[in-house]
Design a protein around this motif. Structure first.
Motif, PDB file in Angstrom:
ATOM      1  N   ILE A   1       7.013  -1.085   0.874  1.00 10.86           N
ATOM      2  CA  ILE A   1       6.280   0.101   1.278  1.00 10.86           C
ATOM      3  C   ILE A   1       6.637   0.521   2.845  1.00 10.86           C
ATOM      4  O   ILE A   1       7.193   1.607   3.074  1.00 10.86           O
ATOM      5  N   LYS A   2       7.123  -0.574   3.614  1.00 13.45           N
ATOM      6  CA  LYS A   2       7.790  -0.278   4.918  1.00 13.45           C
ATOM      7  C   LYS A   2       9.122   0.426   4.640  1.00 13.45           C
ATOM      8  O   LYS A   2       9.449   1.414   5.255  1.00 13.45           O
ATOM      9  N   GLU A   3       9.991   0.030   3.528  1.00 12.37           N
ATOM     10  CA  GLU A   3      11.180   0.889   3.619  1.00 12.37           C
ATOM     11  C   GLU A   3      10.978   2.146   3.050  1.00 12.37           C
ATOM     12  O   GLU A   3      11.567   3.163   3.496  1.00 12.37           O
TER      13      GLU A   3
ATOM     14  N   ARG B   1      15.598   5.792  -5.974  1.00 13.76           N
ATOM     15  CA  ARG B   1      16.151   4.629  -4.959  1.00 13.76           C
ATOM     16  C   ARG B   1      14.742   3.923  -4.510  1.00 13.76           C
ATOM     17  O   ARG B   1      14.632   2.851  -4.160  1.00 13.76           O
ATOM     18  N   PHE B   2      13.439   4.647  -4.523  1.00 10.93           N
ATOM     19  CA  PHE B   2      12.454   4.060  -3.933  1.00 10.93           C
ATOM     20  C   PHE B   2      11.130   4.283  -4.976  1.00 10.93           C
ATOM     21  O   PHE B   2      10.323   5.224  -4.887  1.00 10.93           O
TER      22      PHE B   2
ATOM     23  N   LEU C   1      -3.287   0.531   1.692  1.00 11.79           N
ATOM     24  CA  LEU C   1      -3.031  -0.287   2.970  1.00 11.79           C
ATOM     25  C   LEU C   1      -4.160  -0.343   3.858  1.00 11.79           C
ATOM     26  O   LEU C   1      -4.972   0.613   3.747  1.00 11.79           O
ATOM     27  N   ARG C   2      -4.307  -1.564   4.432  1.00 11.76           N
ATOM     28  CA  ARG C   2      -5.748  -1.734   5.358  1.00 11.76           C
ATOM     29  C   ARG C   2      -4.964  -1.712   6.776  1.00 11.76           C
ATOM     30  O   ARG C   2      -3.952  -2.411   7.257  1.00 11.76           O
ATOM     31  N   ILE C   3      -5.667  -0.668   7.561  1.00  9.48           N
ATOM     32  CA  ILE C   3      -4.934  -0.395   8.875  1.00  9.48           C
ATOM     33  C   ILE C   3      -6.221  -0.943   9.975  1.00  9.48           C
ATOM     34  O   ILE C   3      -5.858  -0.822  11.036  1.00  9.48           O
TER      35      ILE C   3
ATOM     36  N   ILE D   1       2.433   1.816   9.545  1.00  8.78           N
ATOM     37  CA  ILE D   1       2.950   0.579   9.193  1.00  8.78           C
ATOM     38  C   ILE D   1       2.595  -0.411  10.471  1.00  8.78           C
ATOM     39  O   ILE D   1       2.355  -1.622  10.423  1.00  8.78           O
ATOM     40  N   VAL D   2       2.672  -0.056  11.603  1.00  7.40           N
ATOM     41  CA  VAL D   2       2.260  -0.788  12.705  1.00  7.40           C
ATOM     42  C   VAL D   2       0.724  -1.289  12.641  1.00  7.40           C
ATOM     43  O   VAL D   2       0.636  -2.550  12.824  1.00  7.40           O
TER      44      VAL D   2
END
Length: 267
Positions: free
Chosen positions: A4-6, A100-101, A110-112, A152-153
């Motif tokens: 996911i980050k990538e 590629r992804f 995603l939990r933020i 992401i952060v």
């Protein structure tokens, strides 16, 4: 999480648009399809709803973001009579890059947590996208990239908070392992991705959560074999194994002895 980050940091994603939608309990759309070529990020703005994709149901509310890939069949259902309002940021990736992804074409959550900064960025993008002109669209693209970074952060911060609360997770395992809980049960209870939980757990504890649960059960079984006259089947059931034959195989694999021989030699 690494994939996911990538995707959000390395893939050449291109911002397309942002739209808002409302769903009520009475006008919930039974089935819709996502765009054939675009992926979307669903940001809840108000209320709660369930999104069902490929037989998997997501509980969507503030503090969560749903990534939905292209050409997916999806059902939306608002909870009770509450209006559910959300924004969708659409973005694209060339076919070559999508190969590629591959996670670009998948769905996941995603939990933020309570990220006011990220929520404000989404509101800014909604307002900015309404302004005509190339400069405004350029600013929208910049905001889109900022949102990806802050997603992401915020997600990693939420995971870190859960990792720092590992004592609570371990306490939950100790309390409920006799009920036959699995790592998936633990992950769902603490609202964290199973693979992410495994990674965090192993980093802190030195073993996988599955190995930890197995060890809890085997240690309890050893105690019962030494100190009680309970049958093997009863002991298996009391530590979370419905199949006592499977329990015997696991016990022998972990100790080198069958439960019967363990009781005979060490009881």
């Amino acid at each position: 999480m690494e994939q996911i980050k990538e995707l959000y940091t390395a893939a050449p994603l291109s911002f397309v648009d942002i739209i808002t939608q409302k769903v009520t309990y009475t006008n919930s759309v039974r089935t819709i399809f996502t765009n054939e070529k675009l992926s979307g990020l669903v940001f809840p703005l108000r209320g709660k709803a369930q999104f069902s994709i490929d037989g998997l149901t997501y509980e969507i509310e503030q503090g969560s973001i749903l990534h939905v890939g292209p050409n997916m069949e999806m059902k939306r259902t608002a909870e009770n009579d509450e209006v559910f309002e959300y924004a969708v940021i659409h973005f694209e990736l060339s076919s070559e890059s999508a190969n590629r992804f591959p996670i670009f074409r998948e769905h996941f959550m995603l939990r933020i947590g309570d990220s006011m900064k990220l929520n404000n960025r989404v509101q800014q993008l909604m307002q900015n996208f309404l302004i005509p002109g190339g400069l405004a669209f350029l600013q929208s693209k910049r905001l889109f990239l900022t949102i990806l970074a802050e997603m992401i952060v915020a997600s990693e911060k939420t995971d870190l908070e859960k990792a720092e609360n590992m004592d609570v997770i371990i306490q939950y395992m100790h309390q409920f392992f006799p009920k036959g809980i699995t790592v998936l049960h633990v992950a769902k209870h603490f609202q964290i991705d199973r693979r992410r939980l495994s990674s965090l757990f192993e980093r802190q504890m030195g073993v996988s959560p599955n190995m930890y649960l197995t060890d809890l059960r085997i240690q309890k079984a050893k105690l019962l074999l030494r100190t009680s006259n309970l049958s093997i089947a009863h002991i298996a059931e009391s530590i979370g194994y419905r199949d006592h034959f499977y329990f015997s195989r696991v016990f022998k694999k972990e100790t080198g002895l069958s439960p019967t021989l363990y009781r005979r030699h060490l009881g």
